[in-house]
Design a protein around this motif. Structure first.
Motif, PDB file in Angstrom:
ATOM      1  N   ARG A   1       0.829  -1.199   0.000  1.00  0.00           N
ATOM      2  CA  ARG A   1       0.000   0.000   0.000  1.00  0.00           C
ATOM      3  C   ARG A   1       0.865   1.252   0.000  1.00  0.00           C
ATOM      4  N   ALA A   2       0.183   2.390  -0.178  1.00  0.00           N
ATOM      5  CA  ALA A   2       0.836   3.690  -0.062  1.00  0.00           C
ATOM      6  C   ALA A   2       0.047   4.536   0.927  1.00  0.00           C
ATOM      7  N   VAL A   3       0.750   5.297   1.777  1.00  0.00           N
ATOM      8  CA  VAL A   3       0.090   6.227   2.679  1.00  0.00           C
ATOM      9  C   VAL A   3      -0.306   7.457   1.871  1.00  0.00           C
ATOM     10  N   LYS A   4      -1.590   7.855   1.943  1.00  0.00           N
ATOM     11  CA  LYS A   4      -2.077   8.919   1.071  1.00  0.00           C
ATOM     12  C   LYS A   4      -2.379  10.231   1.790  1.00  0.00           C
ATOM     13  N   PHE A   5      -2.797  10.199   3.035  1.00  0.00           N
ATOM     14  CA  PHE A   5      -3.019  11.444   3.768  1.00  0.00           C
ATOM     15  C   PHE A   5      -3.153  11.153   5.252  1.00  0.00           C
ATOM     16  N   ALA A   6      -3.052  12.243   6.038  1.00  0.00           N
ATOM     17  CA  ALA A   6      -3.363  12.203   7.471  1.00  0.00           C
ATOM     18  C   ALA A   6      -4.592  13.072   7.695  1.00  0.00           C
ATOM     19  N   TYR A   7      -5.577  12.524   8.394  1.00  0.00           N
ATOM     20  CA  TYR A   7      -6.801  13.259   8.701  1.00  0.00           C
ATOM     21  C   TYR A   7      -6.927  13.411  10.213  1.00  0.00           C
ATOM     22  N   LEU A   8      -7.292  14.622  10.666  1.00  0.00           N
ATOM     23  CA  LEU A   8      -7.548  14.819  12.090  1.00  0.00           C
ATOM     24  C   LEU A   8      -8.403  16.063  12.299  1.00  0.00           C
ATOM     25  N   SER A   9      -9.135  16.040  13.401  1.00  0.00           N
ATOM     26  CA  SER A   9      -9.890  17.201  13.867  1.00  0.00           C
ATOM     27  C   SER A   9      -9.039  17.900  14.915  1.00  0.00           C
ATOM     28  N   THR A  10      -8.780  19.182  14.725  1.00  0.00           N
ATOM     29  CA  THR A  10      -7.749  19.845  15.517  1.00  0.00           C
ATOM     30  C   THR A  10      -8.264  20.498  16.798  1.00  0.00           C
ATOM     31  N   ASP A  11      -9.470  21.047  16.772  1.00  0.00           N
ATOM     32  CA  ASP A  11      -9.977  21.783  17.936  1.00  0.00           C
ATOM     33  C   ASP A  11     -11.255  21.147  18.462  1.00  0.00           C
ATOM     34  N   PHE A  12     -11.241  20.711  19.753  1.00  0.00           N
ATOM     35  CA  PHE A  12     -12.427  20.202  20.442  1.00  0.00           C
ATOM     36  C   PHE A  12     -13.068  19.082  19.615  1.00  0.00           C
TER      37      PHE A  12
ATOM     38  N   ALA B   1     -11.877  21.409  10.764  1.00  0.00           N
ATOM     39  CA  ALA B   1     -11.992  22.534  11.696  1.00  0.00           C
ATOM     40  C   ALA B   1     -13.445  22.898  11.959  1.00  0.00           C
ATOM     41  N   ALA B   2     -14.320  21.902  12.032  1.00  0.00           N
ATOM     42  CA  ALA B   2     -15.752  22.152  12.187  1.00  0.00           C
ATOM     43  C   ALA B   2     -16.085  22.919  13.460  1.00  0.00           C
ATOM     44  N   TYR B   3     -15.233  22.791  14.503  1.00  0.00           N
ATOM     45  CA  TYR B   3     -15.531  23.406  15.796  1.00  0.00           C
ATOM     46  C   TYR B   3     -14.598  24.574  16.113  1.00  0.00           C
ATOM     47  N   GLN B   4     -13.918  25.092  15.089  1.00  0.00           N
ATOM     48  CA  GLN B   4     -12.906  26.135  15.249  1.00  0.00           C
ATOM     49  C   GLN B   4     -13.385  27.305  16.114  1.00  0.00           C
ATOM     50  N   HIS B   5     -14.622  27.743  15.928  1.00  0.00           N
ATOM     51  CA  HIS B   5     -15.111  28.953  16.595  1.00  0.00           C
ATOM     52  C   HIS B   5     -15.735  28.687  17.973  1.00  0.00           C
ATOM     53  N   LEU B   6     -15.767  27.439  18.399  1.00  0.00           N
ATOM     54  CA  LEU B   6     -16.444  27.107  19.653  1.00  0.00           C
ATOM     55  C   LEU B   6     -15.460  26.947  20.804  1.00  0.00           C
ATOM     56  N   ARG B   7     -14.570  27.906  20.976  1.00  0.00           N
ATOM     57  CA  ARG B   7     -13.640  27.898  22.114  1.00  0.00           C
ATOM     58  C   ARG B   7     -14.252  28.715  23.242  1.00  0.00           C
ATOM     59  N   TYR B   8     -14.254  28.132  24.450  1.00  0.00           N
ATOM     60  CA  TYR B   8     -14.846  28.784  25.612  1.00  0.00           C
ATOM     61  C   TYR B   8     -13.801  29.303  26.587  1.00  0.00           C
ATOM     62  N   ASP B   9     -12.662  28.661  26.665  1.00  0.00           N
ATOM     63  CA  ASP B   9     -11.593  29.145  27.514  1.00  0.00           C
ATOM     64  C   ASP B   9     -10.267  28.616  26.980  1.00  0.00           C
ATOM     65  N   GLY B  10      -9.170  29.096  27.544  1.00  0.00           N
ATOM     66  CA  GLY B  10      -7.857  28.722  27.042  1.00  0.00           C
ATOM     67  C   GLY B  10      -7.450  29.597  25.859  1.00  0.00           C
TER      68      GLY B  10
ATOM     69  N   LYS C   1     -22.164  24.316  12.671  1.00  0.00           N
ATOM     70  CA  LYS C   1     -22.106  24.415  14.127  1.00  0.00           C
ATOM     71  C   LYS C   1     -22.224  25.852  14.613  1.00  0.00           C
ATOM     72  N   THR C   2     -22.154  26.819  13.700  1.00  0.00           N
ATOM     73  CA  THR C   2     -22.195  28.223  14.108  1.00  0.00           C
ATOM     74  C   THR C   2     -23.500  28.912  13.709  1.00  0.00           C
ATOM     75  N   LEU C   3     -23.965  28.697  12.475  1.00  0.00           N
ATOM     76  CA  LEU C   3     -25.198  29.346  12.010  1.00  0.00           C
ATOM     77  C   LEU C   3     -26.366  28.360  11.978  1.00  0.00           C
TER      78      LEU C   3
ATOM     79  N   ARG D   1     -21.571  30.483  22.364  1.00  0.00           N
ATOM     80  CA  ARG D   1     -20.525  30.219  23.352  1.00  0.00           C
ATOM     81  C   ARG D   1     -21.066  30.352  24.768  1.00  0.00           C
ATOM     82  N   THR D   2     -21.857  31.387  25.006  1.00  0.00           N
ATOM     83  CA  THR D   2     -22.421  31.607  26.334  1.00  0.00           C
ATOM     84  C   THR D   2     -23.289  30.441  26.772  1.00  0.00           C
ATOM     85  N   ALA D   3     -24.107  29.933  25.839  1.00  0.00           N
ATOM     86  CA  ALA D   3     -24.988  28.817  26.173  1.00  0.00           C
ATOM     87  C   ALA D   3     -24.212  27.527  26.381  1.00  0.00           C
TER      88      ALA D   3
END
Length: 407
Positions: A165-176, A207-216, A246-248, A302-304
């Motif tokens: 086989r060949a490795v073709k990509f790395a996939y990950l969710s970065t925030d939350f 980056a589906a949750y990029q804007h949903l940071r509450y602290d840090g 997730k935002t609108l 974010r408040t909710a």
């Protein structure tokens, strides 16, 4: 009668019903406290703002364009707003680096189609977003565990080559991340880029949750780091997938990809062959609402959500028996619970729905190798604080009873 299994493509055997989508049916049962669906709270949708935007299109005589075919790349004013928004995240790009999709789920499907031939290896975290596995499965890959900082590039390459086989990509969710709620650290993001350099593969940054940071403190996206070291987005290997779901509002199905132009050009060709373009009218109203109301909408959700996250973490601390562990996310919608060894999340769910009227998602669904049987995902986005307190109390009681029986 036609034997359908005989004529289906081999890839169809990799297609399975989403365990999460099935669990969403429980949301309609009034006696169930559900922590299952990782969906936004509809009470937080900007309904009035969308109603005004749709009405404005017809009142201003723009309905003809809104109801017409459009370009495959996406509505230009929406891409222009995204260009500015990406700039605020440290992602300097041009309009031609942005492509509008029917939700970020379509982006994952297109990227699987673009990169994976049958038998190729996709590197994904253990656990990972179930929807990504479903999108990639249709293209018949093998999976290897993306273990950030714990494996050498050569180990990934050697394992793939041993199977031809060949490795073709790395996939990950970065925030939350969905499902764990965890965030990839700055050091780990640099390690991902170094690994991708050694293997000469792209990185798909969800980056589906990029804007949903509450602290840090906010951490730059991998694409921003890639641009800083490469000198420009068209020299980058990172592909950034974002969404307005997730935002609108998720029902409008508007997502986007930000990447080097050669990648965008290929995705546009796929779009032309698949559905021509995403909904014109939905793109137009998303552009209108985002331009006028995005910061206020982000502040509202974010408040909710931060109050609900705090309620869930406090309830877990109060009611979960010893030997149970969980993540403490800085944002997003999820807490990931690791049950005592030997417990099975799927079996616990069956008992929980029957006796305690509490729903959640068994963690095994999020593992490419179907491990992780003693894990579960809890979502706090659609439950108020009182429901969270009561639901976790019931769940803690159930876990305690299970431990007592096993003793």
């Amino acid at each position: 009668m036609l034997n359908w299994d005989h004529v289906f493509a081999t890839r169809s055997s990799r297609m399975r019903a989403s365990e999460i989508r099935e669990l969403l049916k429980l949301l309609d049962k009034p006696d169930i406290i559900s922590f299952a669906g990782g969906i936004p709270d509809p009470a937080l949708f900007p309904e009035r703002e969308f109603a005004e935007a749709y009405a404005g299109l017809f009142a201003d005589g723009k309905a003809g364009g809104a109801l017409q075919y459009s370009v495959s790349e996406g509505y230009l004013p929406l891409r222009s707003w995204l260009k500015d928004e990406m700039g605020r995240l440290g992602i300097a790009c041009e309009l031609d680096n942005i492509f509008i999709t029917s939700g970020s789920q379509q982006a994952l499907d297109y990227l699987g189609k673009l990169f994976l031939s049958p038998g190729d290896t996709a590197l994904v975290t253990w656990p990972t977003y179930l929807g990504a596995l479903q999108a990639f499965n249709a293209y018949e890959p093998a999976y290897d565990q993306l273990s950030i900082g714990n494996r050498t590039p050569e180990s990934y390459r050697a394992e793939a080559e041993a199977e031809g086989r060949a490795v073709k990509f790395a996939y990950l969710s970065t925030d939350f991340a969905n499902p764990t709620g965890q965030t990839v650290s700055l050091e780990e993001r640099h390690q991902i880029l170094a690994l991708a350099d050694e293997l000469d593969i792209p990185v798909i940054e969800d980056a589906a949750y990029q804007h949903l940071r509450y602290d840090g403190e906010a951490i730059p996206p991998i694409l921003a780091l890639d641009i800083a070291r490469s000198g420009g987005i068209d020299a980058c290997r990172t592909i950034y997938c974002g969404s307005f779901s997730k935002t609108l509002a998720p029902g409008l199905r508007v997502g986007y990809v930000v990447a080097a132009k050669p990648v965008i050009r290929k995705l546009v060709l796929m779009k032309q062959a698949a559905d021509l373009h995403s909904s014109t009218i939905n793109q137009m109203v998303v552009a209108e609402v985002a331009a006028k109301h995005f910061p206020a909408q982000i502040a509202k959700i974010r408040t909710a959500y931060v109050a609900r996250r705090d309620a869930m973490l406090a309830a877990l601390q109060k009611y979960m028996p010893e030997g149970t562990e969980w993540t403490r996310p800085e944002g997003g919608m999820f807490v990931w619970v690791t049950l005592p060894e030997g417990m099975d999340g799927a079996e616990l769910l069956a008992r929980s729905v029957e006796t305690e009227k509490v729903a959640f998602v068994p963690g095994q669904a999020f593992f490419a190798d179907r491990s992780g049987a003693n894990t579960i995902r809890l979502s706090y986005s659609c439950a108020n604080e009182a429901m969270i307190e009561e639901g976790i109390r019931r769940l803690g009681r159930l876990v305690g009873h299970a431990l007592a029986r096993a003793a």
